[in-house]
Design an enzyme around this catalytic site. Sequence first.
Site, PDB file in Angstrom:
ATOM      1  N   GLU A 143       1.004  -0.985  14.063  1.00  0.00           N
ATOM      2  CA  GLU A 143       0.091  -0.236  13.184  1.00  0.00           C
ATOM      3  C   GLU A 143      -1.283  -0.249  13.811  1.00  0.00           C
ATOM      4  O   GLU A 143      -1.745  -1.301  14.288  1.00  0.00           O
ATOM      5  CB  GLU A 143      -0.010  -0.872  11.788  1.00  0.00           C
ATOM      6  N   ASP A 193       0.830  -1.205   0.000  1.00  0.00           N
ATOM      7  CA  ASP A 193       0.000   0.000   0.000  1.00  0.00           C
ATOM      8  C   ASP A 193       0.871   1.264   0.000  1.00  0.00           C
ATOM      9  O   ASP A 193       0.713   2.130   0.857  1.00  0.00           O
ATOM     10  CB  ASP A 193      -0.898  -0.076   1.259  1.00  0.00           C
ATOM     11  N   TYR A 207      -6.531  -3.154  13.012  1.00  0.00           N
ATOM     12  CA  TYR A 207      -7.426  -2.097  12.526  1.00  0.00           C
ATOM     13  C   TYR A 207      -8.879  -2.333  12.948  1.00  0.00           C
ATOM     14  O   TYR A 207      -9.789  -2.150  12.155  1.00  0.00           O
ATOM     15  CB  TYR A 207      -7.305  -1.984  11.000  1.00  0.00           C
ATOM     16  N   GLU A 216       3.529  -8.004   7.702  1.00  0.00           N
ATOM     17  CA  GLU A 216       2.251  -8.592   7.297  1.00  0.00           C
ATOM     18  C   GLU A 216       2.371  -9.697   6.254  1.00  0.00           C
ATOM     19  O   GLU A 216       1.708  -9.667   5.217  1.00  0.00           O
ATOM     20  CB  GLU A 216       1.307  -7.501   6.809  1.00  0.00           C
TER      21      GLU A 216
HETATM   22  C1  GCB Z   1      -1.260  -2.319   6.672  1.00  0.00           C
HETATM   23  C2  GCB Z   1       0.034  -2.210   5.970  1.00  0.00           C
HETATM   24  C3  GCB Z   1       0.339  -0.793   5.551  1.00  0.00           C
HETATM   25  C4  GCB Z   1      -0.924  -0.126   5.026  1.00  0.00           C
HETATM   26  C5  GCB Z   1      -1.951  -0.107   6.134  1.00  0.00           C
HETATM   27  C6  GCB Z   1      -3.272   0.518   5.702  1.00  0.00           C
HETATM   28  O1  GCB Z   1      -1.560  -3.252   7.349  1.00  0.00           O
HETATM   29  O2  GCB Z   1       1.096  -2.744   6.693  1.00  0.00           O
HETATM   30  O3  GCB Z   1       1.350  -0.809   4.590  1.00  0.00           O
HETATM   31  O4  GCB Z   1      -0.682   1.151   4.549  1.00  0.00           O
HETATM   32  O5  GCB Z   1      -2.222  -1.396   6.548  1.00  0.00           O
HETATM   33  O6  GCB Z   1      -3.459   1.705   5.874  1.00  0.00           O
HETATM   34  O7  GCB Z   1      -4.101  -0.208   5.171  1.00  0.00           O
END
Ligand code: GCB
Length: 599
Positions: free
Chosen positions: A504, A163, A467, A411
């Site tokens: 994250e 991403d 998330y 990941e």
């Molecule tokens: C993740 C990735 C990261 C993305 C992020 C997202 O898990 O490691 O590279 O930018 O999520 O914002 O989706």
Amino acid sequence: MLYPTTTATRTVLDLSGLWKFMLETEGAPVDATLPLPTTDVMAVPASFNDQSAQQQVREHVGYVWYETTFSVADFLRGQRLILRFGSATHEAWVYLNGQEITHHKGGFTPFEVAINDNLVAGENRLTVKLSNMLDYTSLPVAHYSETHDADGKLVRHLDENFDFFNYAGLQRPVKIYTTPRSYVADVTVVPEVDLDQHQATVDTRVVTQGDVDRVRVTLLDATGQPVATGTGKHTQLTLPQVHLWQPLHAYLYTARVEALKNDQVVDSYDEPFGVRKIEVTNGQFLFNGEPFYFKGFGKHEDSAIHGRGLNQPANVLDINLMKKMGANSFRTSHYPYSDEMMRLCDREGIVVIDEVPAVGLFASFGFDLSGKQDNTWQVMQTAPAHQQAIREMIDRDKNHACVAMWSISNEAANFTEGAYEYFKPLFDLARQLDPQNRPCTYTSIMQTTAETDKCISLVDVIALNRYYGWYVDTGDLAKAETATRDELALYQQLYPDKPIIYTEYGTDTIAGVHSNYGEPFSEEFQEDYYRMTSKVFDEFDNFVGEQLWNFADFQTKFGIQRVQGNKKGIFTRDREPKMVVRYLSRRWNAIPNLGYKQK
Ligand code: GCB
């Protein structure tokens, strides 16, 4: 690999500036024996993509060419002359005066080559062919395919398994440095501190080449005063009353390494180092004997116009913003950052989790979080590239005080069959290569749970990318809170000795969008989300760090979830604060770097 610096015996020539630039047209290979047939220019160092006004250049997949000319002063011609690329993304073929002199694959680590034999008197022509292509054998990983246009011309396509925008080019400085013919080739510094005695032993190993009959190592304090000296390719020197390198309170010593012949100094190199002790024990991450709490970010090397190119003012500002917020650390997501950034972090006391470009090791990468098994470890042929990336990262960064942990991947499909067999040799390699024996981790994707992770026995620290409330239970912070709490409780229960950090967590937030109802994408939602996560983090003893996603908004590939990039920054891409910065600054400034969760 040593960073090129000027010393009493060495000098550095910087080839930054405007280089000729062109895309290679498919079917029309460029002849490197002739001057590059273009008058177009690109600034180096920088990504080429955002310097062009043409979509065709910005989104080009394939080969590009760079060229510059330089002369070397006659009085330097007796020295070894080494051409060094801070990086060349992702694969480079380098020609000097039309002759290929080196090749390197891997877009985020330096490489170098001696050029004495290829130099001509007067002007020299340096040409670089670059490929920005990636596939299932490279790091990072992308799906590569080819089609043909109406005229039958080859069209190359990349579908990135990651991403961030696939910026490329000569993104870091290109330099020529000199050394004498007999020289210091490598220095490895390993400080061992006795915290009770306030004393350290500094173990220094030096590799020399050429006619050297003795090596002298002098340790200088931060004011440049010599505090210990010894001779030998392997020395162990004592620093009584040692000054420790502490998070946000850096103290750097210098190991001055001199190669001698008949008692004359033939080469001299200065390597900065810090003295600190890192241990992982009993669910804690100890820095100099005290529990350390990571506060900070996942980042990108990403800024307007420069793309992923070295942007020193942005780096300085980023560190200043971090310090103002009470942050103390970041992860080099998702590739090793520039030498210059690492040296800055050494000086500023910023703690770094150093990550290889192992991102995209997940064949069915996407927004499907169901946890289905896939065939990642059958289709990926990345092990050789992965080994090389680990070798080159550790070789470059082994002496950095700021590096507190290695991240071996981001990941990956760690929950699928074959993951352990893939990762075990890589963790073994990193541990064998690191002279300072730092802890190792990988960041785990949401599909990898406490119960399904096949590789957790390999890590010293559990690093979670999570998330809840965003990709899962979008907008429902009550559910997200429960999910966050339940999962941390399970990890702590199953792995009581392993510290846990979040590497994250975040929400896309459009600067300036507000909502009376705290809706997703609003600045209010971002703040509510971070308040929720903070509350849960504070409930767990083994939870020792929060590195949110992301420091700043950044450019990505196209996708229906991305409007001009990823907006999870707590700063905009121009480094303007979103509303949540005030909340996080208050929180982080109130949390001590050391001793927050004393057991
Ligand atoms: C993740 C990735 C990261 C993305 C992020 C997202 O898990 O490691 O590279 O930018 O999520 O914002 O989706």
